[in-house]
Scaffold this active site. Structure first.
Site, mmCIF file in Angstrom:
data_model
loop_
_atom_site.group_PDB
_atom_site.id
_atom_site.type_symbol
_atom_site.label_atom_id
_atom_site.label_comp_id
_atom_site.label_asym_id
_atom_site.label_seq_id
_atom_site.Cartn_x
_atom_site.Cartn_y
_atom_site.Cartn_z
ATOM 1 N N LYS A 73 0.817 -1.210 0.000
ATOM 2 C CA LYS A 73 0.000 0.000 0.000
ATOM 3 C C LYS A 73 0.849 1.256 0.000
ATOM 4 O O LYS A 73 0.484 2.267 -0.614
ATOM 5 C CB LYS A 73 -0.972 -0.016 1.180
ATOM 6 C CG LYS A 73 -2.093 -1.008 0.959
ATOM 7 C CD LYS A 73 -3.001 -1.136 2.156
ATOM 8 C CE LYS A 73 -3.995 -2.273 1.954
ATOM 9 N NZ LYS A 73 -4.690 -2.595 3.217
ATOM 10 N N LYS B 63 -7.887 -13.951 -10.110
ATOM 11 C CA LYS B 63 -9.162 -14.295 -9.490
ATOM 12 C C LYS B 63 -10.094 -13.100 -9.514
ATOM 13 O O LYS B 63 -9.665 -11.976 -9.765
ATOM 14 C CB LYS B 63 -8.925 -14.776 -8.062
ATOM 15 C CG LYS B 63 -8.188 -13.782 -7.187
ATOM 16 C CD LYS B 63 -8.094 -14.290 -5.759
ATOM 17 C CE LYS B 63 -7.601 -13.184 -4.844
ATOM 18 N NZ LYS B 63 -7.623 -13.491 -3.447
ATOM 19 N N LYS C 223 -12.311 -7.094 -6.414
ATOM 20 C CA LYS C 223 -12.900 -5.791 -6.701
ATOM 21 C C LYS C 223 -11.881 -4.807 -7.251
ATOM 22 O O LYS C 223 -12.245 -3.852 -7.915
ATOM 23 C CB LYS C 223 -13.604 -5.229 -5.470
ATOM 24 C CG LYS C 223 -12.807 -5.228 -4.201
ATOM 25 C CD LYS C 223 -13.735 -4.919 -3.029
ATOM 26 C CE LYS C 223 -13.063 -5.288 -1.722
ATOM 27 N NZ LYS C 223 -13.986 -5.328 -0.606
#
Ligand code: TRP
Length: 344
Positions: A125, A207, A210
């Site tokens: 992040k 996969k 979102k």
């Protein structure tokens, strides 16, 4: 099992409490359902469960709160529509349990800067958002530990990406117990000893998630035509030319998706058609799209109905908060006593 050992070591530690957190940063999709929610629904009958919408965690990467209220409602509604039952499990919002902030503070004194900086999710992040490497991001695993041990949970149904956070949670627990006394059991990842189902995306790689491309992920909010369009766009080829050949990944993925929602005889039909080289992927995708719609439509409808019933959603949140805080207050009493912060 570790929880069994803990139980023997300290009879005051409750056994087999399930706790997990759901980030409210996107719409619920099929990957969430088959990877997590379906297991939660089963666990509600087998364990005392705490399921939490991690709205505070989302502030570490999404400081703008203007969409939070509607996102939290959507996640609540979609999870209930998928079978999460607020009468069986305690289903609540992280920000409603004020005790979490206090436990997070104490745990921060036991967490070392070095270990926090080494966390893979932190490094990822920080790399993605170099302009916002805030202390909340660094201590994300500490907050997550507070969530889990607030209910003295032992079983945490999470995917592989959370394993390091759980390992850190165990370290913080061991340190706390060592310094202040055996209060907390060690939490472990738990998924009924099954390998978690990975739902492949529709673009043939990776996969469903979102953060990936929207066309490759099927959301419960997608309408029938969107589902058809996404499924029909899935990558295929002109079909096998040799009997019983191995399926390329993107074809295997279509079969995997079919196994989640289609009837056994339908799957068998396409398996044989693949093996004898008569398969028509256009037909297969049409069938998959219709079966997907059969599966998604009732859940989507239920979520829509729930979203229109704000009074009900507020009631669920209110009751969940109350139950979660009852549990939190008990834990915090033990914590303050153990730490010697009970001056009165
Ligand atoms: N970090 C988790 C995720 O990214 C969400 C989460 C927050 C969580 N608190 C938790 C998961 C407690 C399990 C237990 O998905």
């Amino acid at each position: 099992m570790a929880s069994e050992n803990q139980k023997k070591a300290n009879p005051n530690i409750p056994a087999n409490i399930v706790m997990s957190g759901i980030r409210p940063t996107g719409m619920v999709h099929l990957g969430n359902y088959f990877g997590a929610i379906r297991n939660y629904v089963k666990m509600q009958d087998d364990f005392e469960c705490f399921f939490m919408i991690a709205d505070l965690h989302s502030l570490t990467t999404h400081p703008d709160t203007s969409l939070l209220k509607s996102n939290v409602r959507r996640v609540l509604a979609e999870n209930i529509a998928c079978g999460l039952n607020p009468d069986k499990a305690t289903f609540y919002c992280q920000s409603h349990v004020y005790e979490t902030g206090e436990l997070y503070l104490y745990l921060n004194m036991l967490a070392y800067k070095g270990e926090l900086e080494k966390t893979v999710t932190f490094k990822d992040k920080a790399r993605q958002h170099p302009e916002n490497i805030n202390a909340g991001l660094l201590t994300y695993p500490v907050l997550q530990t507070a969530d889990i041990i607030m209910h003295r949970a032992t079983h945490v149904p999470v995917g592989k990406d959370q394993e390091q956070h759980l390992e850190m949670a165990r370290n913080f627990v061991v340190r706390f117990n060592h310094r202040y006394g055996e209060i907390f059991p060690e939490p472990h990842a738990f998924n009924y000893n099954q390998n978690l189902i990975k739902v492949p995306g529709l673009d043939g790689s990776g996969k469903m998630s979102k953060s990936e491309n929207n066309m490759s992920t099927l959301y419960f909010a997608d309408d029938d035509d969107t589902i058809r369009k996404k499924v029909m766009k899935a990558k295929t080829d002109s079909g096998p030319t040799e009997m019983n050949s191995t399926k390329p990944d993107y074809i295997e993925n279509i079969f995997l998706l079919m196994k989640l929602v289609s009837a056994e005889d339908v799957i068998q039909h396409y398996e044989s058609a693949f093996n004898n080289c008569t398969i028509r992927y256009g037909d297969m995708k049409k069938q998959l799209a219709e079966d997907m719609i059969q599966f998604v439509a009732p859940i989507r409808q239920k979520a829509t109905d729930l979203l229109e019933n704000d009074a009900y959603l507020l009631e669920v949140m209110g009751k969940g908060a109350q139950k979660a805080r009852e549990s939190a207050k008990k834990t915090m009493k033990l914590v303050r006593e153990a730490m010697g912060l009970n001056y009165f």
